[in-house]
Design an enzyme around this catalytic site. Structure first.
Site, PDB file in Angstrom:
ATOM      1  N   GLU A 184       0.825  -0.785   0.098  1.00 14.24           N
ATOM      2  CA  GLU A 184      -0.009   0.033  -0.085  1.00 14.24           C
ATOM      3  C   GLU A 184       0.753   1.473   0.077  1.00 14.24           C
ATOM      4  O   GLU A 184       0.947   2.113  -0.717  1.00 14.24           O
ATOM      5  CB  GLU A 184      -0.836   0.087   1.132  1.00 14.24           C
ATOM      6  CG  GLU A 184      -1.850  -1.606   1.238  1.00 14.24           C
ATOM      7  CD  GLU A 184      -1.158  -2.195   1.482  1.00 14.24           C
ATOM      8  OE1 GLU A 184      -2.297  -3.441   2.775  1.00 14.24           O
ATOM      9  OE2 GLU A 184      -0.325  -2.353   2.357  1.00 14.24           O
TER      10      GLU A 184
ATOM     11  N   CYS B  78      -2.879  -3.721   7.228  1.00  7.72           N
ATOM     12  CA  CYS B  78      -2.146  -3.655   8.253  1.00  7.72           C
ATOM     13  C   CYS B  78      -2.438  -2.753   9.312  1.00  7.72           C
ATOM     14  O   CYS B  78      -2.741  -1.431   8.533  1.00  7.72           O
ATOM     15  CB  CYS B  78      -1.125  -4.172   8.785  1.00  7.72           C
ATOM     16  SG  CYS B  78       0.906  -2.728   8.204  1.00  7.72           S
TER      17      CYS B  78
ATOM     18  N   GLU C 153      12.419 -32.339  -0.786  1.00  8.80           N
ATOM     19  CA  GLU C 153      12.979 -33.556  -1.888  1.00  8.80           C
ATOM     20  C   GLU C 153      13.284 -34.577  -2.010  1.00  8.80           C
ATOM     21  O   GLU C 153      14.083 -35.230  -2.840  1.00  8.80           O
ATOM     22  CB  GLU C 153      14.080 -32.602  -2.791  1.00  8.80           C
ATOM     23  CG  GLU C 153      12.940 -31.637  -3.216  1.00  8.80           C
ATOM     24  CD  GLU C 153      13.889 -30.137  -4.224  1.00  8.80           C
ATOM     25  OE1 GLU C 153      15.549 -31.138  -4.907  1.00  8.80           O
ATOM     26  OE2 GLU C 153      13.985 -29.076  -4.321  1.00  8.80           O
TER      27      GLU C 153
ATOM     28  N   SER D 199       6.439 -40.597   4.990  1.00 10.60           N
ATOM     29  CA  SER D 199       6.379 -40.281   6.077  1.00 10.60           C
ATOM     30  C   SER D 199       5.547 -39.373   5.669  1.00 10.60           C
ATOM     31  O   SER D 199       4.347 -39.294   6.926  1.00 10.60           O
ATOM     32  CB  SER D 199       7.557 -40.153   6.607  1.00 10.60           C
ATOM     33  OG  SER D 199       8.370 -41.375   6.795  1.00 10.60           O
TER      34      SER D 199
ATOM     35  N   ARG E 183      12.779 -23.306  -5.325  1.00 11.74           N
ATOM     36  CA  ARG E 183      13.624 -23.446  -3.787  1.00 11.74           C
ATOM     37  C   ARG E 183      13.482 -21.960  -3.966  1.00 11.74           C
ATOM     38  O   ARG E 183      12.896 -22.152  -2.346  1.00 11.74           O
ATOM     39  CB  ARG E 183      15.206 -23.722  -4.343  1.00 11.74           C
ATOM     40  CG  ARG E 183      15.162 -25.901  -4.946  1.00 11.74           C
ATOM     41  CD  ARG E 183      16.255 -26.535  -4.904  1.00 11.74           C
ATOM     42  NE  ARG E 183      16.412 -27.690  -5.272  1.00 11.74           N
ATOM     43  CZ  ARG E 183      17.566 -28.376  -5.313  1.00 11.74           C
ATOM     44  NH1 ARG E 183      18.793 -27.558  -5.464  1.00 11.74           N
ATOM     45  NH2 ARG E 183      17.148 -29.743  -5.631  1.00 11.74           N
TER      46      ARG E 183
END
Length: 347
Positions: free
Chosen positions: A52, A77, A290, A298, A191
């Protein structure tokens, strides 16, 4: 319809900050006077001016602001942080209409910014392209809702469903590439957009990855390596001190230069939850994983994932290490010549 047009521009601008603003959200802002864009900006980097402020400061004829509309993809904010409250600046300029894409769920804002602007006599419209704006800041919203980073799983598999061939321990320590260099550049771009990257012990040993963004311009993520018994040799690239690195293990807690040894339980059912809580405490908003089949599966089995990016190459291995099994909502399919990228969302 015009509101959607200018909100789309906010989204485009906000995307330019991806990878540089975390743990803040990515935000774009546009100022329109009588159907003409007279100012725009985005949040470029954490600690610097918000969207802004950049948009307002870009307006050459400040006298037009009281008759203009401010568009922003996220609620402004209203608190003092690294920068002053955006709501105060909006009120001071005399802008009388503000269009907002999505409400900020962070507890220090959470509707208070909208109330502050409305109480000043400004007309406020919310929910314009809401779903698109929520998706844009999915890392930020997941971080605050689930108290953990946004988790992206990434792997490449052969046309017949293998993530790697069977390799002897004595084999040369380098990746067995499935995708082309162009797609590896895309992965390095990914990444640069996330705060952390993770692999397991086997991937670190067999591939000796650098886990950086050398094929793309951008920040290197924090490297996280799971090494429960501290078996990794110190000549691996992950110990080169070129970027922040966390070694998750069960034996020691230590910091040396750019490397931190983090001691936690590495039993899979405990490790993932503990580690995600630690990363949340460290303000790590997103992570791309990765690793190999065991680590990825898992996370899948325990439901700790938000997005999966799966490349399928045109090679056939016939045998090897099976790719992870995943069930989720197939969101997009992108074809790159003979290679395909599937993107899944966790339901």
């Amino acid at each position: 319809m015009k509101d959607e047009l200018y909100m789309q521009r906010c989204i485009e601008l906000a995307s330019s900050g991806l990878g540089n603003t975390a743990p803040n959200p990515i935000v774009g802002a546009v100022i329109v006077y009588r159907g003409r864009i007279i100012g725009e900006g985005y949040h470029k980097e954490y600690g610097q001016a918000h969207a802004e402020a950049n948009a307002i400061n870009s307006v050459k004829e400040k006298e037009l602001l009281p008759c203009s509309t401010l568009y922003v993809n996220l609620e402004p904010c209203c608190h003092h942080g690294k920068t002053p409250p955006c709501t105060d600046l909006i009120v001071q300029t005399g802008i009388k209409r503000v269009v907002i894409g999505s409400v900020d769920i962070h507890h220090v804002v959470a509707g208070k910014g909208i109330s502050r602007i409305r109480n000043s006599g400004c007309e406020v419209k919310t929910g314009v392209m809401k779903n698109e704006c929520l998706h844009l800041n999915r890392r930020f919203f997941t971080f605050h809702k689930k108290k953990r980073p946004y988790i992206i799983l990434k792997w490449a598999q052969s046309a017949d469903g293998f993530i790697d061939i069977d390799r002897e321990p004595s084999a040369k320590k380098q990746p067995n590439w499935i995708t082309s260099k162009k797609l590896r550049m895309l992965v390095h771009k990914w990444r640069s957009q996330e705060q952390a990257i993770m692999v397991g012990t086997n991937t670190a040993i067999m591939d000796n990855p650098k886990l950086n963004t050398r094929l793309w311009f951008g920040r290197n993520p924090i490297r996280i390596v799971i090494d429960p018994k501290l078996e990794l040799p110190e000549n691996l690239s992950i110990f080169d001190n070129s970027q922040k690195t966390i070694i998750v293990n069960e034996k020691k807690e230590k910091i040396e230069d750019n490397i931190k040894w983090l001691k936690i339980s590495c039993e899979p059912s405990h490790m993932i939850k503990q580690l995600m809580s630690y990363l949340y405490e460290q303000n790590i908003q997103s992570i791309i994983i990765e690793g190999g089949n065991i680590l990825l599966q898992s996370f899948i089995n325990q439901g700790f994932w938000d997005e999966a990016r799966v490349f399928t190459g045109n090679q056939f291995f016939a045998d090897g290490i099976n790719a992870p099994l995943i069930k989720g909502k197939l969101e997009t399919i992108n074809e790159f010549h003979k290679e395909v990228l599937y993107v899944f969302r966790n339901k």
